[in-house]
Design a protein around this motif. Sequence first.
Motif, PDB file in Angstrom:
ATOM      1  N   PRO A  46       0.727  -1.151  -0.078  1.00 58.02           N
ATOM      2  CA  PRO A  46       0.070   0.049   0.017  1.00 58.02           C
ATOM      3  C   PRO A  46       0.866   1.320  -0.018  1.00 58.02           C
ATOM      4  O   PRO A  46       2.006   1.266   0.326  1.00 58.02           O
ATOM      5  N   ALA A  47       0.224   2.262  -0.475  1.00 61.43           N
ATOM      6  CA  ALA A  47       0.785   3.619  -0.204  1.00 61.43           C
ATOM      7  C   ALA A  47       1.129   3.915   1.215  1.00 61.43           C
ATOM      8  O   ALA A  47       0.733   3.204   2.235  1.00 61.43           O
ATOM      9  N   GLY A  48       2.340   4.379   1.456  1.00 61.71           N
ATOM     10  CA  GLY A  48       2.842   4.930   3.002  1.00 61.71           C
ATOM     11  C   GLY A  48       4.037   5.265   2.998  1.00 61.71           C
ATOM     12  O   GLY A  48       4.847   5.326   1.905  1.00 61.71           O
ATOM     13  N   ASP A  49       4.627   5.203   4.325  1.00 62.28           N
ATOM     14  CA  ASP A  49       6.104   5.678   4.647  1.00 62.28           C
ATOM     15  C   ASP A  49       6.891   4.107   4.623  1.00 62.28           C
ATOM     16  O   ASP A  49       6.314   3.172   5.155  1.00 62.28           O
ATOM     17  N   TYR A  50       7.871   3.997   3.879  1.00 67.63           N
ATOM     18  CA  TYR A  50       8.726   2.820   4.145  1.00 67.63           C
ATOM     19  C   TYR A  50      10.204   3.150   4.283  1.00 67.63           C
ATOM     20  O   TYR A  50      10.837   4.276   4.070  1.00 67.63           O
ATOM     21  N   ARG A  51      10.779   1.935   4.907  1.00 69.24           N
ATOM     22  CA  ARG A  51      12.336   2.001   5.202  1.00 69.24           C
ATOM     23  C   ARG A  51      13.015   1.013   4.351  1.00 69.24           C
ATOM     24  O   ARG A  51      12.456  -0.005   4.253  1.00 69.24           O
ATOM     25  N   VAL A  52      13.688   1.502   3.435  1.00 66.39           N
ATOM     26  CA  VAL A  52      14.454   0.428   2.495  1.00 66.39           C
ATOM     27  C   VAL A  52      15.997   0.412   2.992  1.00 66.39           C
ATOM     28  O   VAL A  52      16.650   1.405   3.259  1.00 66.39           O
ATOM     29  N   ASP A  53      16.243  -0.963   3.493  1.00 67.37           N
ATOM     30  CA  ASP A  53      17.555  -1.279   4.138  1.00 67.37           C
ATOM     31  C   ASP A  53      18.294  -2.224   2.921  1.00 67.37           C
ATOM     32  O   ASP A  53      17.742  -3.044   2.477  1.00 67.37           O
ATOM     33  N   THR A  54      19.581  -1.670   2.518  1.00 62.22           N
ATOM     34  CA  THR A  54      20.161  -2.431   1.418  1.00 62.22           C
ATOM     35  C   THR A  54      21.504  -3.034   1.930  1.00 62.22           C
ATOM     36  O   THR A  54      22.141  -1.921   2.541  1.00 62.22           O
ATOM     37  N   GLU A  55      21.939  -3.972   1.438  1.00 57.27           N
ATOM     38  CA  GLU A  55      23.249  -4.450   1.928  1.00 57.27           C
ATOM     39  C   GLU A  55      23.594  -5.380   0.757  1.00 57.27           C
ATOM     40  O   GLU A  55      23.049  -6.397   0.621  1.00 57.27           O
ATOM     41  N   GLY A  56      24.533  -4.729  -0.065  1.00 56.75           N
ATOM     42  CA  GLY A  56      24.815  -5.430  -1.535  1.00 56.75           C
ATOM     43  C   GLY A  56      23.620  -5.612  -2.137  1.00 56.75           C
ATOM     44  O   GLY A  56      22.828  -4.616  -2.423  1.00 56.75           O
ATOM     45  N   PRO A  57      23.515  -6.970  -2.719  1.00 55.99           N
ATOM     46  CA  PRO A  57      22.206  -6.990  -3.734  1.00 55.99           C
ATOM     47  C   PRO A  57      20.935  -7.399  -2.677  1.00 55.99           C
ATOM     48  O   PRO A  57      19.782  -7.472  -3.323  1.00 55.99           O
ATOM     49  N   VAL A  58      20.947  -7.297  -1.337  1.00 55.63           N
ATOM     50  CA  VAL A  58      19.681  -7.705  -0.659  1.00 55.63           C
ATOM     51  C   VAL A  58      18.894  -6.478  -0.198  1.00 55.63           C
ATOM     52  O   VAL A  58      19.784  -5.594   0.456  1.00 55.63           O
ATOM     53  N   VAL A  59      17.774  -6.446  -0.467  1.00 54.41           N
ATOM     54  CA  VAL A  59      16.783  -5.358   0.057  1.00 54.41           C
ATOM     55  C   VAL A  59      15.905  -5.698   0.992  1.00 54.41           C
ATOM     56  O   VAL A  59      15.298  -6.785   0.886  1.00 54.41           O
ATOM     57  N   LEU A  60      15.678  -4.918   2.068  1.00 56.33           N
ATOM     58  CA  LEU A  60      14.533  -5.131   3.000  1.00 56.33           C
ATOM     59  C   LEU A  60      13.639  -3.856   2.840  1.00 56.33           C
ATOM     60  O   LEU A  60      14.231  -2.744   3.292  1.00 56.33           O
ATOM     61  N   LEU A  61      12.418  -4.052   2.262  1.00 57.03           N
ATOM     62  CA  LEU A  61      11.609  -2.715   2.316  1.00 57.03           C
ATOM     63  C   LEU A  61      10.372  -3.069   3.107  1.00 57.03           C
ATOM     64  O   LEU A  61       9.656  -4.192   3.446  1.00 57.03           O
TER      65      LEU A  61
END
Length: 116
Positions: A46-61
Amino acid sequence: EHMKAIIMRTGLIAAALLVGAAGVARAETLDVKIPFAFVVHGQTLPAGDYRVDTEGPVVLLRGEHGNKAGVVFTMVPARGQDPAGDAPVLTFTHAETQYRLDTIWESATKGGRVRN
């Protein structure tokens, strides 16, 4: 609920293994407000506020401020330059009635295309 927790835990373990296999990489964090629903790695968020954590090729959204949406996925390096210049930016493609997360740019020259 229990199955969701198992799947998320398995995804996080797989992501950790990918990070370990990719070698030492600098982690990046980006807070973004996305004003529309969008698809990433086959999941509609959904629309909203997100935190995007990237480490190398891996992303946690993951969602922020009560938004419990989240997904773990990998990226491949993007070629070219960030369309916004020096600021970090997420780019989306729009097709018919939905937006799809396409790339994440951490800087003007460092970005990744989402593997869908």
